[in-house]
Design a protein around this motif. Sequence first.
Motif, PDB file in Angstrom:
ATOM      1  N   GLY A 156      62.604   0.362  50.281  1.00 45.48           N
ATOM      2  CA  GLY A 156      61.949   1.165  49.271  1.00 45.48           C
ATOM      3  C   GLY A 156      62.024   2.654  49.526  1.00 45.48           C
ATOM      4  N   VAL A 157      60.952   3.364  49.120  1.00 43.78           N
ATOM      5  CA  VAL A 157      60.877   4.818  49.236  1.00 43.78           C
ATOM      6  C   VAL A 157      59.995   5.187  50.421  1.00 43.78           C
ATOM      7  CG1 VAL A 157      60.172   6.961  48.111  1.00 43.78           C
ATOM      8  CG2 VAL A 157      61.195   5.125  46.766  1.00 43.78           C
ATOM      9  N   LEU A 158      60.504   6.065  51.275  1.00 46.58           N
ATOM     10  CA  LEU A 158      59.736   6.588  52.404  1.00 46.58           C
ATOM     11  C   LEU A 158      59.434   8.057  52.157  1.00 46.58           C
ATOM     12  CD1 LEU A 158      61.852   5.151  55.363  1.00 46.58           C
ATOM     13  CD2 LEU A 158      59.897   4.079  54.238  1.00 46.58           C
ATOM     14  N   VAL A 159      58.279   8.510  52.656  1.00 47.44           N
ATOM     15  CA  VAL A 159      57.927   9.916  52.515  1.00 47.44           C
ATOM     16  C   VAL A 159      57.338  10.421  53.825  1.00 47.44           C
ATOM     17  CG1 VAL A 159      55.655   9.351  51.546  1.00 47.44           C
ATOM     18  CG2 VAL A 159      56.634  11.629  51.181  1.00 47.44           C
ATOM     19  N   SER A 160      57.777  11.612  54.213  1.00 49.63           N
ATOM     20  CA  SER A 160      57.204  12.312  55.356  1.00 49.63           C
ATOM     21  C   SER A 160      56.606  13.605  54.857  1.00 49.63           C
ATOM     22  CB  SER A 160      58.269  12.606  56.417  1.00 49.63           C
ATOM     23  OG  SER A 160      57.749  13.444  57.427  1.00 49.63           O
ATOM     24  N   LYS A 161      55.371  13.883  55.243  1.00 53.17           N
ATOM     25  CA  LYS A 161      54.701  15.112  54.825  1.00 53.17           C
ATOM     26  C   LYS A 161      54.475  16.067  55.995  1.00 53.17           C
ATOM     27  CE  LYS A 161      52.675  13.011  50.732  1.00 53.17           C
ATOM     28  NZ  LYS A 161      51.475  12.802  49.890  1.00 53.17           N
ATOM     29  N   ASP A 162      55.147  15.771  57.110  1.00 50.52           N
ATOM     30  CA  ASP A 162      55.060  16.650  58.278  1.00 50.52           C
ATOM     31  C   ASP A 162      56.451  16.973  58.814  1.00 50.52           C
ATOM     32  OD1 ASP A 162      55.722  14.204  59.336  1.00 50.52           O
ATOM     33  OD2 ASP A 162      53.859  13.945  60.447  1.00 50.52           O
ATOM     34  N   ASP A 163      57.387  17.165  57.883  1.00 49.29           N
ATOM     35  CA  ASP A 163      58.747  17.608  58.220  1.00 49.29           C
ATOM     36  C   ASP A 163      59.514  16.593  59.056  1.00 49.29           C
ATOM     37  OD1 ASP A 163      60.624  19.586  57.658  1.00 49.29           O
ATOM     38  OD2 ASP A 163      60.300  20.642  59.535  1.00 49.29           O
ATOM     39  N   GLY A 164      59.240  15.302  58.822  1.00 50.30           N
ATOM     40  CA  GLY A 164      60.027  14.261  59.473  1.00 50.30           C
ATOM     41  C   GLY A 164      59.450  13.706  60.748  1.00 50.30           C
ATOM     42  N   LYS A 165      58.263  14.157  61.152  1.00 51.64           N
ATOM     43  CA  LYS A 165      57.672  13.637  62.393  1.00 51.64           C
ATOM     44  C   LYS A 165      57.159  12.211  62.206  1.00 51.64           C
ATOM     45  CE  LYS A 165      56.249  18.208  64.092  1.00 51.64           C
ATOM     46  NZ  LYS A 165      56.727  18.968  62.938  1.00 51.64           N
ATOM     47  N   LEU A 195      74.064  14.338  50.733  1.00 50.33           N
ATOM     48  CA  LEU A 195      73.969  15.632  51.401  1.00 50.33           C
ATOM     49  C   LEU A 195      73.032  16.521  50.584  1.00 50.33           C
ATOM     50  CD1 LEU A 195      77.699  16.403  52.352  1.00 50.33           C
ATOM     51  CD2 LEU A 195      75.842  15.914  53.958  1.00 50.33           C
ATOM     52  N   VAL A 196      71.946  17.012  51.192  1.00 52.39           N
ATOM     53  CA  VAL A 196      71.028  17.924  50.505  1.00 52.39           C
ATOM     54  C   VAL A 196      70.548  18.978  51.493  1.00 52.39           C
ATOM     55  CG1 VAL A 196      70.237  16.146  48.893  1.00 52.39           C
ATOM     56  CG2 VAL A 196      68.962  16.554  50.993  1.00 52.39           C
ATOM     57  N   PHE A 197      70.037  20.077  50.947  1.00 54.28           N
ATOM     58  CA  PHE A 197      69.487  21.136  51.781  1.00 54.28           C
ATOM     59  C   PHE A 197      68.059  20.810  52.199  1.00 54.28           C
ATOM     60  CE2 PHE A 197      72.628  23.645  49.284  1.00 54.28           C
ATOM     61  CZ  PHE A 197      73.358  24.148  50.346  1.00 54.28           C
ATOM     62  N   THR A 198      67.665  21.313  53.360  1.00 59.90           N
ATOM     63  CA  THR A 198      66.251  21.309  53.710  1.00 59.90           C
ATOM     64  C   THR A 198      65.574  22.409  52.890  1.00 59.90           C
ATOM     65  OG1 THR A 198      66.498  22.913  55.514  1.00 59.90           O
ATOM     66  CG2 THR A 198      66.780  20.574  56.060  1.00 59.90           C
ATOM     67  N   GLU A 199      64.326  22.205  52.537  1.00 61.83           N
ATOM     68  CA  GLU A 199      63.612  23.216  51.750  1.00 61.83           C
ATOM     69  C   GLU A 199      62.475  23.805  52.576  1.00 61.83           C
ATOM     70  OE1 GLU A 199      64.520  24.469  49.118  1.00 61.83           O
ATOM     71  OE2 GLU A 199      65.841  23.062  48.083  1.00 61.83           O
ATOM     72  N   ASP A 200      62.828  24.251  53.770  1.00 63.13           N
ATOM     73  CA  ASP A 200      61.830  24.817  54.672  1.00 63.13           C
ATOM     74  C   ASP A 200      62.151  26.256  55.052  1.00 63.13           C
ATOM     75  OD1 ASP A 200      64.068  24.338  56.175  1.00 63.13           O
ATOM     76  OD2 ASP A 200      63.138  22.889  57.522  1.00 63.13           O
ATOM     77  N   GLY A 201      63.051  26.885  54.289  1.00 63.77           N
ATOM     78  CA  GLY A 201      63.405  28.271  54.546  1.00 63.77           C
ATOM     79  C   GLY A 201      64.384  28.483  55.677  1.00 63.77           C
ATOM     80  N   ARG A 202      64.932  27.390  56.241  1.00 65.28           N
ATOM     81  CA  ARG A 202      65.825  27.520  57.404  1.00 65.28           C
ATOM     82  C   ARG A 202      67.279  27.177  57.061  1.00 65.28           C
ATOM     83  NH1 ARG A 202      62.969  24.078  62.024  1.00 65.28           N
ATOM     84  NH2 ARG A 202      64.694  24.964  63.242  1.00 65.28           N
ATOM     85  N   ASN A 203      67.562  26.875  55.786  1.00 63.34           N
ATOM     86  CA  ASN A 203      68.923  26.614  55.310  1.00 63.34           C
ATOM     87  C   ASN A 203      69.610  25.501  56.096  1.00 63.34           C
ATOM     88  OD1 ASN A 203      70.901  27.296  53.340  1.00 63.34           O
ATOM     89  ND2 ASN A 203      72.130  28.307  54.892  1.00 63.34           N
ATOM     90  N   GLY A 204      68.857  24.437  56.380  1.00 70.55           N
ATOM     91  CA  GLY A 204      69.422  23.294  57.084  1.00 70.55           C
ATOM     92  C   GLY A 204      70.003  22.267  56.120  1.00 70.55           C
ATOM     93  N   VAL A 249      68.034  11.195  49.162  1.00 71.44           N
ATOM     94  CA  VAL A 249      67.172  12.112  49.905  1.00 71.44           C
ATOM     95  C   VAL A 249      66.749  13.216  48.937  1.00 71.44           C
ATOM     96  CG1 VAL A 249      66.936  13.674  51.866  1.00 71.44           C
ATOM     97  CG2 VAL A 249      68.414  11.666  52.052  1.00 71.44           C
ATOM     98  N   HIS A 250      65.464  13.559  48.958  1.00 66.01           N
ATOM     99  CA  HIS A 250      64.976  14.611  48.056  1.00 66.01           C
ATOM    100  C   HIS A 250      64.005  15.525  48.792  1.00 66.01           C
ATOM    101  CE1 HIS A 250      63.486  16.752  44.599  1.00 66.01           C
ATOM    102  NE2 HIS A 250      62.259  16.353  44.866  1.00 66.01           N
ATOM    103  N   THR A 251      64.181  16.822  48.584  1.00 64.58           N
ATOM    104  CA  THR A 251      63.259  17.830  49.088  1.00 64.58           C
ATOM    105  C   THR A 251      62.972  18.812  47.963  1.00 64.58           C
ATOM    106  OG1 THR A 251      65.125  19.151  49.908  1.00 64.58           O
ATOM    107  CG2 THR A 251      64.048  17.661  51.479  1.00 64.58           C
ATOM    108  N   SER A 252      61.845  19.507  48.044  1.00 67.19           N
ATOM    109  CA  SER A 252      61.459  20.460  47.002  1.00 67.19           C
ATOM    110  C   SER A 252      60.899  21.713  47.636  1.00 67.19           C
ATOM    111  CB  SER A 252      60.411  19.828  46.078  1.00 67.19           C
ATOM    112  OG  SER A 252      59.846  20.814  45.217  1.00 67.19           O
ATOM    113  N   PRO A 253      61.288  22.902  47.156  1.00 68.13           N
ATOM    114  CA  PRO A 253      60.727  24.145  47.700  1.00 68.13           C
ATOM    115  C   PRO A 253      59.226  24.264  47.458  1.00 68.13           C
ATOM    116  CG  PRO A 253      62.081  24.578  45.760  1.00 68.13           C
ATOM    117  CD  PRO A 253      62.314  23.163  46.128  1.00 68.13           C
ATOM    118  N   ALA A 254      58.711  23.490  46.491  1.00 66.42           N
ATOM    119  CA  ALA A 254      57.268  23.511  46.240  1.00 66.42           C
ATOM    120  C   ALA A 254      56.491  22.734  47.289  1.00 66.42           C
ATOM    121  CB  ALA A 254      56.982  22.930  44.850  1.00 66.42           C
TER     122      ALA A 254
END
Length: 301
Positions: free
Chosen positions: A248-257, A186-195, A230-235
């Motif tokens: 392995g490790v997956l990465v999305s750079k468009d907010d999960g699209k 369980l982790v927070f989204t780091e997109d300013g929406r407190n998800g 799961v990892h997110t960063s405010p930066a």
Amino acid sequence: TQRNLEINSIAVHPDMPNRVFIGTNNYGVMVSNDGGRNFVPTNDSFTSRFTYSVVPDSQQSNRLYAATRNIATGGGFFFVSNDGGASWSPSKSLDVNRVSPFAILQDRKNANLMYLGTNLGIFRSLDRGVSWLPLPTTKSAVTPKAPVKKPAAPVKKGTAVKTPVVTAASPSVKTVGSINEKVKVLVFTEDGRNGLFAGTDKGLYRSYDIAKGWEKLNLGVGINENIFAVHTSPARPGTIWVGTATSGVLVSKDDGKTWAKAGGAADGVPISSIASDPERPDYVYVGTSQTFYVSKDGGAT
């Protein structure tokens, strides 16, 4: 300190950075008072030594939370310490024979609100972990379906034929009212929406309003959906890192699209943890059951 420790979780005291807690497989919660050089057990009142996670309270510096496993019954315990780990008390509201807790998350805005990821989905506490109840189930949203094409009317001879305009349908989003499978992260989204993100053994979910349900993110064809990290960063607000059991490790750079495999990271082994440097967000750290990886270019290598 023993050299054969299996460490599942690390927590640093918010007011005393040299005081470090670790959750282990065989020795419960251990504490270091010298910045991690030496550790000693701090769980005399534990009824289990298998600790999945240990988390400090966001406001009360001496309050700690720990999720442990009851090997005898298959369930687990949620423990609270109010004296910096010197003593622990179990929550009385969880069925230790059925509920096995894994992940602990305290709300950023309301410290009394907490979430617990378990083998039976997500539980919620409104009193800082004293009592727990399953999240209420909401009505699932209907997944949009592709429009049904009507058969074209027959064209009369000599009539001009117009080229049809094809409109691409938006990709459908699968939304569920509740999560019933095992929730390990369980982790927070780091997109300013407190998800919230919930990593389960059957996929990755996200919710910005629990009352409206959870969106399941599509990780791609052939990707193992057993999520360990799961990892997110405010930066990097639109970047999401996911560690799987065998993909392995997956990465999305468009907010999960869209998603891609991170270059150079382990494949075929469970990814147990992912973190990034808060000041150098392109420095990404990946822990597996076998070794430790570092990327200095945002996961490209």
